[in-house]
Write a protein that holds these residues in place. Structure first.
Motif, PDB file in Angstrom:
ATOM      1  N   ALA A   1       9.930  -3.189  -2.174  1.00 14.14           N
ATOM      2  CA  ALA A   1       9.236  -1.907  -2.106  1.00 14.14           C
ATOM      3  C   ALA A   1       7.759  -2.053  -2.489  1.00 14.14           C
ATOM      4  O   ALA A   1       6.901  -1.344  -1.963  1.00 14.14           O
ATOM      5  N   GLY A   2       7.462  -2.979  -3.400  1.00 14.02           N
ATOM      6  CA  GLY A   2       6.083  -3.189  -3.813  1.00 14.02           C
ATOM      7  C   GLY A   2       5.216  -3.685  -2.669  1.00 14.02           C
ATOM      8  O   GLY A   2       4.111  -3.180  -2.444  1.00 14.02           O
ATOM      9  N   LEU A   3       5.717  -4.665  -1.927  1.00  5.10           N
ATOM     10  CA  LEU A   3       4.970  -5.189  -0.785  1.00  5.10           C
ATOM     11  C   LEU A   3       4.876  -4.129   0.310  1.00  5.10           C
ATOM     12  O   LEU A   3       3.834  -3.984   0.960  1.00  5.10           O
ATOM     13  N   ALA A   4       5.944  -3.371   0.488  1.00  4.36           N
ATOM     14  CA  ALA A   4       5.917  -2.300   1.487  1.00  4.36           C
ATOM     15  C   ALA A   4       4.872  -1.247   1.135  1.00  4.36           C
ATOM     16  O   ALA A   4       4.190  -0.716   2.016  1.00  4.36           O
ATOM     17  N   SER A   5       4.709  -0.954  -0.157  1.00  6.17           N
ATOM     18  CA  SER A   5       3.710   0.030  -0.586  1.00  6.17           C
ATOM     19  C   SER A   5       2.294  -0.445  -0.257  1.00  6.17           C
ATOM     20  O   SER A   5       1.452   0.345   0.188  1.00  6.17           O
ATOM     21  N   ILE A   6       2.049  -1.715  -0.492  1.00  6.45           N
ATOM     22  CA  ILE A   6       0.728  -2.266  -0.195  1.00  6.45           C
ATOM     23  C   ILE A   6       0.434  -2.188   1.298  1.00  6.45           C
ATOM     24  O   ILE A   6      -0.638  -1.759   1.728  1.00  6.45           O
ATOM     25  N   LEU A   7       1.400  -2.587   2.109  1.00  5.06           N
ATOM     26  CA  LEU A   7       1.200  -2.566   3.551  1.00  5.06           C
ATOM     27  C   LEU A   7       1.098  -1.136   4.071  1.00  5.06           C
ATOM     28  O   LEU A   7       0.315  -0.849   4.986  1.00  5.06           O
ATOM     29  N   ASN A   8       1.860  -0.234   3.484  1.00  6.44           N
ATOM     30  CA  ASN A   8       1.821   1.164   3.910  1.00  6.44           C
ATOM     31  C   ASN A   8       0.474   1.815   3.591  1.00  6.44           C
ATOM     32  O   ASN A   8       0.077   2.797   4.236  1.00  6.44           O
ATOM     33  N   ALA A   9      -0.232   1.254   2.618  1.00  2.00           N
ATOM     34  CA  ALA A   9      -1.542   1.793   2.249  1.00  2.00           C
ATOM     35  C   ALA A   9      -2.597   1.521   3.311  1.00  2.00           C
ATOM     36  O   ALA A   9      -3.715   2.027   3.213  1.00  2.00           O
ATOM     37  N   THR A  10      -2.239   0.750   4.337  1.00  2.00           N
ATOM     38  CA  THR A  10      -3.194   0.509   5.424  1.00  2.00           C
ATOM     39  C   THR A  10      -3.215   1.652   6.440  1.00  2.00           C
ATOM     40  O   THR A  10      -4.039   1.627   7.354  1.00  2.00           O
ATOM     41  N   VAL A  11      -2.335   2.636   6.291  1.00  3.12           N
ATOM     42  CA  VAL A  11      -2.299   3.760   7.244  1.00  3.12           C
ATOM     43  C   VAL A  11      -3.656   4.455   7.362  1.00  3.12           C
ATOM     44  O   VAL A  11      -4.173   4.632   8.472  1.00  3.12           O
TER      45      VAL A  11
END
Length: 198
Positions: A59-69
């Motif tokens: 979930a931590g890595l997903a949060s970082i990548l999701n912040a590129t929206v």
């Protein structure tokens, strides 16, 4: 995958009657193309990509990548809609991404057996969200929110229906005292609020 379909289907089922009661079906037909594209890139495609990616990343890595929206949204807006990306806006995007990176960096990792393609899938999902946001401004700017929300969820439910039929579990999860619990129980309470508000 069935749970994803269930969420959008429940959201569509809740919003469609409101659409009829408010007599906004005409707006749905009038803007059918834009709403259909919105359903693909704003719901169906990113939901599938994120679900697959979460099998490999934390979930931590997903949060970082999701912040590129917002970064993709701003980039697409500048290239497609010719919106000016000023220094203050660029700085705000950088600060926001840096904040997410700082908070989630220590939890960013792959799950055992995870694939690097999961990162590609997450970035494609965020790119899809960014495109959908700009599409809304370009084609659906004057469309009532209920029309675009209901229409996009209906389209997403139709697109994801084959996945639901293919991946639906033959044995449902066990429930209290060994009784079978409906597979939809975990999705039903939140679906109208999560999917339709997005």
């Amino acid at each position: 995958m069935p749970l994803i379909w269930l969420r959008v289907a429940i959201a569509a089922g809740c919003l469609a009657p409101l659409l009829i009661l408010r007599r906004q079906g005409g707006a749905l037909r009038e803007h059918a193309f834009g709403i259909a594209v919105m359903g693909v890139f704003g719901s169906a495609l990113p939901f599938v990509l994120i679900a697959w990616a979460m099998l490999s990343i934390t979930a931590g890595l997903a949060s970082i990548l999701n912040a590129t929206v917002p970064i993709f949204t701003a980039m697409i807006g500048a290239l497609w809609l010719h919106e000016r990306l000023g220094a203050s806006r660029a700085a705000g995007l950088a600060v926001g991404f840096a904040g997410v990176l700082l908070l989630a960096a220590d939890q960013a990792d792959f799950k055992p057996g995870g694939s690097g393609w999961a990162i590609v899938a997450m970035l494609l999902a965020t790119l899809s969200y960014g495109f959908a946001a700009n599409l809304t401004r370009r084609l659906l700017g004057g469309v009532p929110a209920l029309v675009s929300a209901a229409g996009s969820q209906i389209v997403a439910a139709i697109i994801l229906l084959p996945f639901r039929l293919w991946f639906w579990p033959s044995v449902q999860p066990g429930g209290w005292r060994g009784r079978r619990r409906s597979f939809s129980a975990s999705a039903a309470p939140r679906s109208p609020f999560c999917c339709s508000s997005a």
